[in-house]
Motif scaffolding. Structure first.
Motif, PDB file in Angstrom:
ATOM      1  N   VAL A 123       6.473  -3.662   2.004  1.00  0.00           N
ATOM      2  CA  VAL A 123       5.284  -3.716   1.144  1.00  0.00           C
ATOM      3  C   VAL A 123       4.134  -4.418   1.865  1.00  0.00           C
ATOM      4  N   ALA A 124       4.407  -5.582   2.418  1.00  0.00           N
ATOM      5  CA  ALA A 124       3.347  -6.353   3.086  1.00  0.00           C
ATOM      6  C   ALA A 124       2.849  -5.653   4.349  1.00  0.00           C
ATOM      7  N   LEU A 125       3.773  -5.170   5.185  1.00  0.00           N
ATOM      8  CA  LEU A 125       3.372  -4.573   6.457  1.00  0.00           C
ATOM      9  C   LEU A 125       2.661  -3.238   6.268  1.00  0.00           C
ATOM     10  N   ASP A 126       3.058  -2.452   5.280  1.00  0.00           N
ATOM     11  CA  ASP A 126       2.338  -1.196   4.995  1.00  0.00           C
ATOM     12  C   ASP A 126       0.895  -1.485   4.588  1.00  0.00           C
ATOM     13  N   SER A 127       0.718  -2.494   3.776  1.00  0.00           N
ATOM     14  CA  SER A 127      -0.621  -2.870   3.340  1.00  0.00           C
ATOM     15  C   SER A 127      -1.467  -3.352   4.520  1.00  0.00           C
ATOM     16  N   ILE A 128      -0.875  -4.167   5.347  1.00  0.00           N
ATOM     17  CA  ILE A 128      -1.567  -4.668   6.547  1.00  0.00           C
ATOM     18  C   ILE A 128      -1.905  -3.510   7.483  1.00  0.00           C
ATOM     19  N   ASN A 129      -0.970  -2.596   7.646  1.00  0.00           N
ATOM     20  CA  ASN A 129      -1.177  -1.450   8.527  1.00  0.00           C
ATOM     21  C   ASN A 129      -2.335  -0.580   8.052  1.00  0.00           C
ATOM     22  N   ASN A 130      -2.462  -0.382   6.746  1.00  0.00           N
ATOM     23  CA  ASN A 130      -3.577   0.415   6.214  1.00  0.00           C
ATOM     24  C   ASN A 130      -4.922  -0.209   6.576  1.00  0.00           C
ATOM     25  N   VAL A 131      -5.039  -1.499   6.407  1.00  0.00           N
ATOM     26  CA  VAL A 131      -6.284  -2.195   6.759  1.00  0.00           C
ATOM     27  C   VAL A 131      -6.509  -2.137   8.266  1.00  0.00           C
ATOM     28  N   PHE A 132      -5.447  -2.347   9.036  1.00  0.00           N
ATOM     29  CA  PHE A 132      -5.549  -2.325  10.498  1.00  0.00           C
ATOM     30  C   PHE A 132      -6.051  -0.968  10.998  1.00  0.00           C
ATOM     31  N   LYS A 133      -5.521   0.116  10.436  1.00  0.00           N
ATOM     32  CA  LYS A 133      -5.937   1.460  10.861  1.00  0.00           C
ATOM     33  C   LYS A 133      -7.408   1.725  10.547  1.00  0.00           C
ATOM     34  N   ILE A 134      -7.880   1.204   9.425  1.00  0.00           N
ATOM     35  CA  ILE A 134      -9.296   1.371   9.076  1.00  0.00           C
ATOM     36  C   ILE A 134     -10.178   0.626  10.065  1.00  0.00           C
ATOM     37  N   GLN A 135      -9.782  -0.581  10.412  1.00  0.00           N
ATOM     38  CA  GLN A 135     -10.582  -1.408  11.310  1.00  0.00           C
ATOM     39  C   GLN A 135     -10.416  -1.014  12.780  1.00  0.00           C
TER      40      GLN A 135
END
Length: 120
Positions: A47-59
Motif C-alpha cells: 500500500v505505502a510503496l504503490d502510493s510512493i511509486n505513483n508520486v515518484f513516476k509523476i515527478q
C-alpha cells in the motif's frame, strides 16, 4: 481523536518511505542511466510503496521503477542465486544482513522502519 492521529501517522510513514525511496534511487547513480530499475519488497509494504511509486513516476517521468512484492525469504534466496534486483526492502533485517555478510550488497544495509505487533 484516534482517527486524526492514525491519519497523521499514515502521512508521516508515507512521506518517510517516499524520501527513503528517493534517497535509495539517488544513491545508485547507474540507475539514472538505466532509466528503469527493479525493486523487490516485502508484501506488507504494498500500500505505502504503490502510493510512493505513483508520486515518484509523476515527478520523474523518465524513470520507471518495476516493483515486485512477496516474501522476504524468497527474495533473499533469489538474490543469493544472482537475481538482478536493484533495491530490496525486506521485512526481516536478518536477510539483508546475510546478503551484506556474503558481500552481495552495493552499500551498507540500512533499517528503513521498525514495526510493532499490536492487539487492538
Amino acid at each position: 481523536m484516534r482517527k486524526r492521529n492514525k491519519s497523521l501517522q499514515y502521512k508521516i510513514r508515507k512521506r518517510f518511505l517516499f524520501y527513503l525511496l528517493l534517497f535509495s534511487v539517488l544513491s545508485f547513480g547507474n540507475m539514472q542511466a538505466q532509466q528503469k530499475f527493479t525493486i523487490v519488497a516485502a508484501a506488507n509494504l504494498k500500500v505505502a510503496l504503490d502510493s510512493i511509486n505513483n508520486v515518484f513516476k509523476i515527478q520523474n517521468p523518465g524513470i520507471n521503477p518495476q516493483i515486485t512484492y512477496g516474501a522476504s525469504g524468497k527474495f533473499y534466496e533469489q538474490i543469493s542465486s544472482g537475481a538482478p534486483f536493484d533495491l530490496f526492502f525486506s521485512a526481516d533485517m536478518d536477510y539483508a544482513n546475510k546478503l551484506e555478510n556474503k558481500k552481495m550488497t552495493a552499500s551498507k544495509v540500512k533499517m528503513y522502519a521498525v514495526g510493532k505487533l499490536v492487539i487492538w
